[in-house]
Scaffold this motif. Sequence first.
Motif, mmCIF file in Angstrom:
data_model
loop_
_atom_site.group_PDB
_atom_site.id
_atom_site.type_symbol
_atom_site.label_atom_id
_atom_site.label_comp_id
_atom_site.label_asym_id
_atom_site.label_seq_id
_atom_site.Cartn_x
_atom_site.Cartn_y
_atom_site.Cartn_z
ATOM 1 N N SER A 196 18.201 -16.257 50.534
ATOM 2 C CA SER A 196 19.650 -16.456 50.547
ATOM 3 C C SER A 196 20.387 -15.133 50.391
ATOM 4 N N ALA A 197 19.834 -14.230 49.585
ATOM 5 C CA ALA A 197 20.455 -12.912 49.426
ATOM 6 C C ALA A 197 20.428 -12.133 50.733
ATOM 7 N N PHE A 198 19.351 -12.288 51.514
ATOM 8 C CA PHE A 198 19.317 -11.654 52.828
ATOM 9 C C PHE A 198 20.408 -12.227 53.731
ATOM 10 N N LEU A 199 20.710 -13.513 53.599
ATOM 11 C CA LEU A 199 21.750 -14.125 54.421
ATOM 12 C C LEU A 199 23.142 -13.631 54.056
ATOM 13 N N SER A 200 23.332 -13.195 52.825
ATOM 14 C CA SER A 200 24.659 -12.841 52.323
ATOM 15 C C SER A 200 25.070 -11.430 52.723
ATOM 16 N N GLY A 251 23.050 -6.449 58.778
ATOM 17 C CA GLY A 251 24.097 -6.404 59.787
ATOM 18 C C GLY A 251 24.413 -7.773 60.362
ATOM 19 N N PRO A 252 24.191 -7.992 61.657
ATOM 20 C CA PRO A 252 24.531 -9.272 62.293
ATOM 21 C C PRO A 252 23.769 -10.441 61.664
ATOM 22 N N ARG A 266 20.145 -10.985 59.549
ATOM 23 C CA ARG A 266 20.102 -11.429 58.158
ATOM 24 C C ARG A 266 19.340 -12.745 57.994
ATOM 25 N N ALA A 267 19.258 -13.517 59.072
ATOM 26 C CA ALA A 267 18.577 -14.817 59.012
ATOM 27 C C ALA A 267 17.076 -14.718 59.279
ATOM 28 N N LYS A 268 16.571 -13.537 59.600
ATOM 29 C CA LYS A 268 15.159 -13.416 59.959
ATOM 30 C C LYS A 268 14.232 -13.826 58.826
#
Length: 396
Positions: free
Chosen positions: A178-182, A194-195, A199-201
């Motif tokens: 979730s932190a990567f998504l933020s 970035g995009p 971030r969703a990878k």
Amino acid sequence: MRSAPMSTPDVFSEGRIGPLTLRNRVIKSATFEHRAPGALVSDELIEFHRRHAAGGVGMTTVAYCAVAPEGRTEYDQLWMRPEALPGLRRLADAVHAEGAAVSAQIGHAGPVADGRSNRVPAIAPSRSFDPRAMRPVRAATEDDIARVTLAHADAARLAIEAGFDAVEIHLGHNYLASAFLSPKINKRDDGYGGPLANRAKVARGIARAVRDAVGDRIAILTKLNMSDGVRGGLTVEESLQVAKWLEEDGGVDAIELTAGSSLLNPMYLFRGDAPVREFAAVFPQPLRLGIRLTGKRFIREYPYEDAFLLADARRYVAELNLPLVLLGGVTNRETMDLAMREGFQFVAMGRALLREPDLINRIRADPATESLCIHCNKCMPTIFTRTHCVLADDIP
């Protein structure tokens, strides 16, 4: 786009998630139990979930089953490894004996982890500092990401070996994925920042790895943030796109919709009173004084209302075909029925079941039954000692 709706299901009818059929559509949501000394299952943890199973839920969720030692919020949090297998088997057997299913919420706490307690440095999308542990949090490397992704797959295999019926991948509350998504937390300038697609990878990679590891031998749910509840964080629009990708990837069978940030705004999920004084009391000085003086800025107060996440969650109903689980302010039959009419296939309950583990049986016997939970949220600070409702007559 969601296909034409079938007839509205009864919340107490059987419900299907992937290969799993539940006896009803009520799920005990993951609530950190603080009953895993040495990161292992205890008799108290087994009894906690047995009582919820006996109380009538279709499935109970064992909270925060960390996939790696540095992925725990603290040292005494369950860690999915071979040494935990005997206890996990006893827990699954106890829940099954009461007629319910059991799920393991697998995840990595990332920046929410306490590196000092775990004695292992915490990792996050970007380098930061943890004031609770008074230690730096290092930026995850590509090797870390690969290791953590594989660890989720291994944890799901372990859950199958233990006899669990489902796993719930934690993609919420600004834990690692979730932190990567933020965009507020993830400041990377490589292929993971970035995009939104970058971030969703991590989230998509974890879900796909779990699916590849277990196939359809076990139900796979995910707990996904709709919003971080902070300016500059993940938005509903971005989250909805992530949900669509997860559906297209085929990695999950159902999505439980949540919100808020354990790191930045925990009360965004827990509407009702903000127990600042009680939170301060569980910490040593000088943190205790700091929380007493400035806690209202972090432990914000949001008014409670039934189905308080529904306004955002119904947008997912319109766009997805996966079964969706409504969380937040579900405490009575009226709200359960509302969720079913709105197109949700399941509901999830947390605080109300801490107060009354048998609430579901009572609602089924008498639809007019009202929960005794008053949304004081004084249960929240007890996660640092032994999670319970402070107003309950007995503590499971």
